[in-house]
Design an enzyme around this catalytic site. Structure first.
Site, PDB file in Angstrom:
ATOM      1  CG  ASP A  76      -1.597   1.298   1.467  1.00  0.00           C
ATOM      2  OD1 ASP A  76      -2.274   1.748   0.543  1.00  0.00           O
ATOM      3  OD2 ASP A  76      -1.437   1.875   2.561  1.00  0.00           O
ATOM      4  CG  ASP A 134      -4.094  -1.110   3.120  1.00  0.00           C
ATOM      5  OD1 ASP A 134      -4.333  -0.825   1.938  1.00  0.00           O
ATOM      6  OD2 ASP A 134      -3.447  -0.373   3.887  1.00  0.00           O
ATOM      7  CG  ASP A 165      -1.044   1.952   7.024  1.00  0.00           C
ATOM      8  OD1 ASP A 165      -1.540   1.841   5.884  1.00  0.00           O
ATOM      9  OD2 ASP A 165      -0.825   3.047   7.566  1.00  0.00           O
TER      10      ASP A 165
END
Length: 651
Positions: free
Chosen positions: A348, A552, A548
């Protein structure tokens, strides 16, 4: 509330209270800890009795046999009990019963010494494996001992010691020097260095002051800290880690499950073959009954899969233990096994490859405006907003030590920005899309400047003095300092690096250029990330996803291995992740993949070695005949060697 003016109750001020922790020390090989293991003591006791029995055999055969019997009992009791439990509860045979049967068989034909030697070495190898597992579990879960039972809560009437389960969000606590911090919270008074090794794996204490976040289970240094609780006991990072540890201790890798199934089938085959070797050769090959029984006992010893059974878990647990020391928690061996096969690591962007904290990169004042004064005006208005971009502008003004203005009136403009009145003058700050609705003199220059800034992946805001454009602010999320090194190290391992982000393509491309990732996917919703993870798995094989945020979590669950960020990660991301980086150090991902691959190489080495030894000893027994002591040493020696080979990862 003047907490410092209250005198602590004597019960709270005592030296050596329950909260006083011992200073954590790095775990190394500890002979004393190994010798304190009950199985190891039994094995060594068995070996000592074996030596005494052998020494007195020339003096008194009966006394020697009695000592051998005691040696059998001391060394074989634990394994015999495990074997009987498997037989009774699961109605199955395991390697423990095979070895006990072989030892008793050797004794029944007068080979007391060989049988006792078999028990001793078998008990020793079992004790080594148990020590490895116990040591690994301690390395993973030693922080559980840092769970404090009570906290000092500041109340209107003074202070009181309460159970941590009674703490609520908003409670104010005092943590004295050297004590364990009892809850996740924010410091509102005090300065100290906090040892966070139990949570993040950081080797050095971290300086903390008012406004800093602290975590339950970490150790306060030299100064008293006053903390406001931000999470209840069951929602702390510490509580989540404990849950992960419990999962890690019960999770078994697929290879170990396969060996367990194989052991059950193999044990039956060995027992049947042993019975056939005892019963048939006297009739078919004209062997004596004692010769057939002896050869059958040798076969039972050398064919038992002890070394094969011990090939996997010591190596896996050693690798998990080593990772835990560096602040990388695996929820089970299966994830370590999967990580060794990683082909792609997908990150990410926000908060993972980048800091997740926008910063002002460009501040342009229009003609006739003083830059510092315009920045002070902007920060004064934005100080009333909690938007991340507004906070970045305020931070910029504070870094430059500018004096902010008093806002006479302020209004939030939904979907655009904010406006405020300073000394009777109206200022507005918001999205630069307002330029698309204007066509006044000088606007083209601002539009060109905006296009240039947006090409660089920056978010642009306008500052308006009434209806006139006074300036432009460009902001950008900055790349984490270790991101470039993390990407490079992964690529050196032959792993492709992808970036998945919901941000604009222009911003994503800029970050990709700065970090060097191989594949970029931008403008994604959470479900789009899942689609791309599936596509990467189909194309490349095993995919690791690092994230995080709550958005996600679906992608973390879809990836072969999901890695969550422990320090800044959301609860959902930590719950769903298979591996957690407690110190958020993405640079450790490459070394963890290397460690996982090393563990798999060692497992393969062990399995090949174990099968080779078993096959060689079995063939030797049939083709040439080998003595029972040689079979014992060859077979059990190979078991000890594969365990020690797995322990190499703890170095």
């Amino acid at each position: 509330m003047q907490a410092t003016s209250k005198q602590l109750p004597k019960s709270l001020a005592r030296e050596g209270s329950a909260q006083q922790p011992r200073t954590p020390r790095p775990r190394r090989f500890d002979p004393k800890a190994m010798l304190s293991n009950a199985e190891m003591q039994a094995a060594l006791g068995s070996g000592l009795l074996l030596l005494i029995a052998w020494a007195v055999s020339g003096w008194s055969e009966i006394f020697s046999i009695l000592l051998y019997i005691v040696s059998y009992s001391v060394g074989g009791w634990i394994k015999a009990k495990e074997g009987v439990e498997t037989l009774v509860k699961e109605r199955d045979l395991d390697v423990n019963l095979l070895m006990i049967a072989a030892a008793l068989g050797a004794a029944s034909i007068g080979y007391w010494n060989e049988g006792a030697m078999l028990i001793f070495i078998f008990a020793l190898s079992g004790a080594l494996e148990s020590y490895t597992m116990e040591r690994s579990k301690k390395d993973i879960s030693s922080l559980m001992a840092l769970k404090p039972a009570t906290a000092v809560r500041i109340e209107k009437g003074g202070m009181s010691e309460v159970a941590i389960d009674l703490l609520a969000v908003g409670d104010q606590l005092l943590v004295r020097p050297g004590e364990i911090i009892p809850a996740d919270g924010t410091i509102y008074r005090g300065e100290s260095a906090v040892n966070q090794a139990s949570i993040t794996g950081e080797s050095l204490p971290v300086e903390k002051s008012a406004g800093s976040d602290v975590f339950a289970g970490t150790i306060n240094g030299e100064g008293p800290l006053y903390i406001e609780v931000t999470k209840s006991a069951e929602n702390t990072l510490f509580a989540k880690i404990i849950k992960m540890v419990e999962e890690a201790e019960t999770e078994v890798p697929e290879s170990q499950r396969f060996i367990k199934r194989l052991e059950s089938i193999y044990a039956r085959v060995v027992v049947a073959a042993t019975a056939a070797l005892i019963a048939l050769p006297p009739f078919l090959l004209d062997w004596s009954w004692s010769a057939a029984f002896y050869k059958a006992m040798v076969f039972l010893v050398v064919a038992s899969p002890c070394a094969l059974v011990s090939s996997i878990m010591p190596a896996m647990l050693s690798a998990i233990s080593k990772s835990a020391r560096k602040g990388i928690l695996f929820k089970g061996g299966v994830h370590l096994e999967n990580m060794a096969k990683t082909s792609v690591v997908a990150f990410d962007k926000t908060g993972t490859l980048t800091e997740g904290l926008p910063q002002v990169t460009d501040f342009i004042a229009g003609e006739g405006y003083d830059r510092n004064e315009l920045l002070a005006v902007s920060a004064s208005i934005e100080k009333l907003s909690r938007h991340p971009l507004a906070e970045a502008i305020v931070r910029k003004a504070e870094e430059e030590h500018l004096v902010l203005h008093v806002i006479e009136e302020s209004t939030s403009v939904t979907g655009w920005g904010i406006e405020g009145l300073i000394k009777g003058r109206l200022w507005r700050i918001g999205k630069s899309n307002l330029l698309d609705e204007r066509n006044e003199g000088g606007d083209e220059q601002w539009k060109a400047l905006r296009r240039q800034l947006e090409k660089e992946g920056k978010t642009v805001s306008l500052i308006l003095d009434g209806g006139k454009i006074a300036g432009m602010i460009a902001l950008q999320d900055t790349v984490r300092p270790q991101a470039v090194a993390a990407v490079r190290k992964l690529q050196e391992l032959g792993v492709k690096v992808a970036m998945l982000t919901g941000d604009r393509a222009a911003t994503a491309e800029v970050i990709a250029g700065q970090t060097g990732v191989d594949l970029v996917f931008a403008g994604l919703l959470p479900e789009d990330k899942v689609t791309h993870i599936k596509a990467l798995r189909n194309q490349y094989g095993n995919v690791v996803m690092v994230g995080d945020g709550v958005n996600d979590a679906p992608a973390l669950a879809t990836a072969t291995v999901g890695i969550g960020m422990g320090m800044k990660g959301s609860g959902a991301a930590l719950e769903i992740a298979d591996v957690v980086l407690m110190n958020d150090n993405i640079e450790e991902i490459a070394s963890t993949i290397t460690l996982a691959r090393r563990s798999q190489r060692i497992v393969k080495q062990n399995m090949v070695f174990a099968v080779t030894v078993i096959a060689t000893l079995m063939l030797s027994n049939f083709l040439q005949g080998i003595a029972l002591p040689f079979g014992v040493i060859g077979h059990e020696g190979s078991t000890i060697l594969v365990i020690l080979n797995g322990l190499r990862l703890l170095r």
